[in-house]
Write an enzyme that holds these catalytic residues in place. Structure first.
Site, PDB file in Angstrom:
ATOM      1  N   HIS A   1       5.326  43.830  67.280  1.00  0.00           N
ATOM      2  CA  HIS A   1       4.860  43.296  68.563  1.00  0.00           C
ATOM      3  C   HIS A   1       5.896  43.513  69.658  1.00  0.00           C
ATOM      4  CE1 HIS A   1       6.815  39.984  66.228  1.00  0.00           C
ATOM      5  NE2 HIS A   1       7.541  39.919  67.317  1.00  0.00           N
TER       6      HIS A   1
ATOM      7  N   GLY B   1      25.256  32.817  77.261  1.00  0.00           N
ATOM      8  CA  GLY B   1      26.378  33.681  77.677  1.00  0.00           C
ATOM      9  C   GLY B   1      26.957  34.634  76.640  1.00  0.00           C
TER      10      GLY B   1
ATOM     11  N   GLU C   1      11.826  41.348  56.758  1.00  0.00           N
ATOM     12  CA  GLU C   1      11.545  39.913  56.694  1.00  0.00           C
ATOM     13  C   GLU C   1      10.077  39.732  56.310  1.00  0.00           C
ATOM     14  OE1 GLU C   1      10.539  36.169  59.510  1.00  0.00           O
ATOM     15  OE2 GLU C   1      10.108  38.243  60.033  1.00  0.00           O
TER      16      GLU C   1
ATOM     17  N   LYS D   1       5.382  41.715  57.030  1.00  0.00           N
ATOM     18  CA  LYS D   1       4.129  41.290  56.397  1.00  0.00           C
ATOM     19  C   LYS D   1       2.916  41.565  57.285  1.00  0.00           C
ATOM     20  CE  LYS D   1       3.297  36.663  54.561  1.00  0.00           C
ATOM     21  NZ  LYS D   1       3.921  35.352  54.676  1.00  0.00           N
ATOM     22  N   HIS D   2       3.170  41.741  58.579  1.00  0.00           N
ATOM     23  CA  HIS D   2       2.063  41.839  59.544  1.00  0.00           C
ATOM     24  C   HIS D   2       1.680  43.269  59.909  1.00  0.00           C
ATOM     25  CE1 HIS D   2       2.043  37.524  59.960  1.00  0.00           C
ATOM     26  NE2 HIS D   2       3.360  37.573  59.993  1.00  0.00           N
TER      27      HIS D   2
ATOM     28  N   ASP E   1      14.607  24.761  64.534  1.00  0.00           N
ATOM     29  CA  ASP E   1      14.612  25.648  65.676  1.00  0.00           C
ATOM     30  C   ASP E   1      14.232  24.849  66.923  1.00  0.00           C
ATOM     31  OD1 ASP E   1      14.226  27.700  67.432  1.00  0.00           O
ATOM     32  OD2 ASP E   1      12.579  28.657  66.355  1.00  0.00           O
TER      33      ASP E   1
ATOM     34  N   ASP F   1      27.679  37.765  74.262  1.00  0.00           N
ATOM     35  CA  ASP F   1      27.451  39.186  74.566  1.00  0.00           C
ATOM     36  C   ASP F   1      28.229  40.094  73.602  1.00  0.00           C
ATOM     37  OD1 ASP F   1      30.082  38.933  75.534  1.00  0.00           O
ATOM     38  OD2 ASP F   1      29.333  38.397  77.525  1.00  0.00           O
TER      39      ASP F   1
ATOM     40  N   HIS G   1      18.045  31.598  61.238  1.00  0.00           N
ATOM     41  CA  HIS G   1      17.696  31.089  62.566  1.00  0.00           C
ATOM     42  C   HIS G   1      16.287  30.525  62.642  1.00  0.00           C
ATOM     43  CE1 HIS G   1      16.001  34.931  62.005  1.00  0.00           C
ATOM     44  NE2 HIS G   1      15.643  35.161  63.243  1.00  0.00           N
ATOM     45  N   ASP G   2      15.531  30.589  61.554  1.00  0.00           N
ATOM     46  CA  ASP G   2      14.155  30.089  61.577  1.00  0.00           C
ATOM     47  C   ASP G   2      13.980  28.828  60.736  1.00  0.00           C
ATOM     48  OD1 ASP G   2      13.240  32.165  63.225  1.00  0.00           O
ATOM     49  OD2 ASP G   2      12.909  33.490  61.520  1.00  0.00           O
TER      50      ASP G   2
ATOM     51  N   ASP H   1      11.793  43.023  61.355  1.00  0.00           N
ATOM     52  CA  ASP H   1      11.063  41.780  61.590  1.00  0.00           C
ATOM     53  C   ASP H   1       9.613  41.862  61.083  1.00  0.00           C
ATOM     54  OD1 ASP H   1      11.457  39.237  63.154  1.00  0.00           O
ATOM     55  OD2 ASP H   1       9.671  39.964  64.201  1.00  0.00           O
TER      56      ASP H   1
ATOM     57  N   TYR I   1      13.382  38.651  70.431  1.00  0.00           N
ATOM     58  CA  TYR I   1      12.153  39.101  69.777  1.00  0.00           C
ATOM     59  C   TYR I   1      10.996  39.341  70.758  1.00  0.00           C
ATOM     60  CZ  TYR I   1      14.734  37.995  65.534  1.00  0.00           C
ATOM     61  OH  TYR I   1      15.685  37.961  64.550  1.00  0.00           O
ATOM     62  N   TRP I   2      11.275  39.408  72.083  1.00  0.00           N
ATOM     63  CA  TRP I   2      10.249  39.709  73.103  1.00  0.00           C
ATOM     64  C   TRP I   2      10.659  40.969  73.859  1.00  0.00           C
ATOM     65  CZ3 TRP I   2       9.850  34.200  75.758  1.00  0.00           C
ATOM     66  CH2 TRP I   2       9.343  33.284  74.815  1.00  0.00           C
TER      67      TRP I   2
HETATM   68  C1  NOJ Z   1      10.814  36.422  62.701  1.00  0.00           C
HETATM   69  C2  NOJ Z   1      12.101  36.143  63.385  1.00  0.00           C
HETATM   70  O1  NOJ Z   1      13.089  35.862  62.468  1.00  0.00           O
HETATM   71  C3  NOJ Z   1      11.804  35.000  64.312  1.00  0.00           C
HETATM   72  O2  NOJ Z   1      12.957  34.396  64.794  1.00  0.00           O
HETATM   73  C4  NOJ Z   1      10.918  35.554  65.398  1.00  0.00           C
HETATM   74  O3  NOJ Z   1      10.605  34.570  66.353  1.00  0.00           O
HETATM   75  C5  NOJ Z   1       9.624  36.064  64.782  1.00  0.00           C
HETATM   76  N1  NOJ Z   1       9.868  36.905  63.646  1.00  0.00           N
HETATM   77  C6  NOJ Z   1       8.820  36.861  65.776  1.00  0.00           C
HETATM   78  O4  NOJ Z   1       9.458  38.047  66.105  1.00  0.00           O
HETATM   79 CA    CA Z   2      28.383  36.745  78.907  1.00  0.00          CA
END
Ligand code: NOJ
Ligand code: CA
Length: 624
Positions: A163, A71, A277, A251-252, A394, A73, A346-347, A248, A114-115
């Protein structure tokens, strides 16, 4: 032989009303910022009307299903801006705001951002359900930017160029350009994607660059249509007021892509600061260091993060020596003071999932707030937010924010630290000199011009130490955190007692550099000996009109970096020529036979100074 990086030539005419008057100027140095990283869905639900979204199955009102939306925002963030500003937060890094695929993959929706489905649209779950989510039309996003800028805060947009989305229910990488389908992984007629297998060998550079990660549809950066799409999308966000970028998975993708991307972005908006990152970067990993030095952006300092967690959360027997080992390699970076420092994200499990002691968290946060780099605080840290299920891994490192208590001790400490970073440039810009290190005790002094900041911390039991060279002026100091008084005599702190888990911060303020135009000069690539100073000499009064005894002296920051702020008044707005030289300290003329001054072996560097504001020169010493 070193290679000179001459400043880009500015060929346009500089008219008084032109926006180019402010070319390359910044209102504030990014190194003075205190960043706060928010997972938007998990911060604050300011508008429950958007919660069901297009697919109500993706929302969990009980907040038990960790992969679903809960929720949070943009309205929720707007409502808490005063809380954040009160804590001293000056820049907000928000998890990606782009429109996401509205489907579940096993137990997970794209609440993390991230999608991406459309880089020119905003996730409607973060907006007013009655407004259009096209970037150009959203009023809630506009309001967020306005409210942040009114408070002097900056917005850092999290972007993903590597991606789009993984396979969800038979769809993969379906990508839209403001609502119009432009690419589809399973029907890739225009070659927008690489179609290579999943990365299996993380040491294989080819796989890292062109393989798939976690099944995500990986863009083919050689396709100019893709590059034009992603750059035009990010420019739209910058035009809407975004100030900086967190990027994000850098490296790739090959470095040439990033160099082109950053050049284009900064030509479009010269003030943009960006950091990438580079997963698990370390100063001894050449790939990450080269990237930080040559991509055009800074990086997240994973090496320091791991060392701080080792010393303070995991009780590693080497303690603070782990942290010092990282700082000892700062000379490998061109701009170590621009690395983004953090103790969790967050990772990885939150710091307190490794060690719940709030005093150790305070030391860890205090360390990144006072040492080199730009600190970034993960949301909720100030309220001791953590969920330790499955070791806090995570997704349990992304709990819902529960409290906004302005009396929380860490909230209040952050307020002080953030102020310190703004008023004392030794902390944001200066050198970092280690004064004492043992597994349990760590002391260092930050120095810039006559500014000083001395820090001592103790992870162990009650102890007393003698410090013979603090670099502090003599006098009486009061600790910014505890108000304890300390006397410095002959630069020494004798019998410094440190209570268990205590941190001491002594700050000394000098005089600010003032000028119509200030040039922040960074010179890399020169190793100097004790007693040598780098100066900038040039054809204008501010640089001594080529008289080396009146040249402008820079400050030593690390074995690879000399830094200075040169004020220009008379020459502001004019073209100048300059060059670096090495003199003996004090700049006095030396007898010809002892090789001083030593000038760079290059034709002079040239620059057109902005009429006002702050500009940067990132130069490299040139010798044949
Ligand atoms: C790094 C981000 O910090 C992570 O949370 C994400 O899932 C991956 N990249 C893919 O985008
Ligand atoms: Ca909301």
């Amino acid at each position: 032989m070193n290679i000179a990086s001459s400043p880009p030539a500015q060929v346009m005419t500089i008219s008084s009303e032109s926006e180019f008057e402010f070319l390359f100027t910044r209102s504030i140095e990014f190194r003075q910022e205190t960043i706060y990283f928010i997972i938007v869905d998990r911060f604050n639900d300011g508008d429950p009307r958007n919660n069901p979204g297009a697919n109500p199955n993706l929302f969990d009102s009980t907040r038990q299903k960790w992969g679903k939306y809960w929720g949070g925002d943009l309205q929720g963030i707007i409502d808490k801006l005063d809380y954040l500003k009160g804590m001293g937060v000056t820049a907000l890094w928000l998890s990606p705001l782009f429109e996401q695929v509205e489907e579940m993959q096993f137990e997970s929706a794209a609440m993390h951002g991230y999608w991406t489905k459309d880089f020119k649209r905003i996730n409607p779950r973060f907006l007013d359900p009655d407004e259009e989510n096209s970037l150009l039309k959203s009023t809630v996003f506009n309001q967020l930017i306005e409210e942040m800028h009114r408070r002097g805060m900056k917005l850092i947009l999290d972007i993903v160029c590597n991606h789009s989305s993984p396979d969800v229910n038979g769809h993969k990488g379906e990508l839209y350009d403001d609502g119009v389908l432009i690419a589809d992984f399973y029907n890739d007629r225009n070659h927008w994607y690489h179609h290579n297998p999943e990365i299996t060998d993380w040491e294989d550079e080819w796989q890292l660059l062109y393989g798939e990660m976690a099944g995500l549809a990986t863009f083919n950066e050689s396709n100019i249509d893709y590059r034009n799409y992603i750059k035009s999308a990010i420019k739209l966000w910058l035009d809407r007021g975004v100030d900086a970028l967190r990027i994000d998975t850098v490296k790739h993708m090959p470095i040439w892509f990033w160099q082109e991307f950053m050049t284009d972005i900064q030509t479009h908006k010269p003030s943009v600061f960006a950091f990438g990152e580079w997963g698990f970067s370390k100063p001894w990993d050449k790939g990450s260091v080269n990237f930080a030095n040559y991509s055009g952006m800074s990086i997240l300092d994973f090496g320091l993060c791991e060392a701080v967690r080792g010393a303070l959360a995991k009780g590693d027997p080497q303690g603070f020596q782990l942290v010092q080992n990282i700082f000892d390699l700062d000379h490998l970076y061109n701009r170590a003071t621009e690395l983004i420092t953090f103790v969790d994200n967050h990772d990885m499990p939150r710091f307190q999932s490794l060690n719940s002691d709030p005093d150790l968290l305070r030391l860890a946060v205090g360390l990144i707030m006072t040492s080199r780099g730009i600190p970034c605080i993960y949301y909720g840290t100030e309220q001791y937010l953590h969920n330790d299920t499955n070791g806090g891994n995570d997704p349990y490192n992304r709990p819902m924010m529960e409290r906004w208590d302005t009396n929380s001790p860490l909230y209040q400490a952050l307020q002080l630290f953030s102020k310190l970073r703004r008023v004392n440039p030794a902390v944001s810009l200066g050198s970092q000199l280690q004064k004492y290190v043992s597994p349990d005790v760590y002391c260092y002094t930050r120095c810039y011009r006559d500014y000083r900041c001395f820090v001592a911390m103790n992870r162990g039991s009650y102890t007393t130490i003698d410090l013979l060279h603090t670099d502090l002026e003599d006098g009486e100091y009061s600790c910014m955190l505890t108000r304890r008084q300390f006397q410095v005599n002959n630069g020494q702190l004798h019998g410094l007692t440190l209570h268990p888990k205590e941190m001491i911060v002594l700050s000394y303020l000098g005089d600010r550099v003032k000028g119509q135009t200030i040039v922040r000069v960074e010179l890399n690539g020169l190793t100097t000996q004790l007693g040598e100073t780098v100066v900038v000499t040039g054809d204008c009064p501010e640089l001594g009109n080529w008289d080396i005894s009146r040249a402008y002296a820079l400050e030593y920051i690390s074995g690879n970096l000399w830094f200075g702020e040169i004020p220009f008044n008379e020459s502001a707005g004019k073209a100048i020529a300059y060059k670096y030289a090495l003199v003996r300290s004090g700049g006095q003329l030396s007898p010809a036979y002892d090789h001083y001054p030593r000038y760079e072996s290059t034709v002079c560097r040239r620059w057109i100074l902005a009429k006002q504001g702050t500009v940067k020169w990132n130069d490299r010493w040139f010798s044949l």
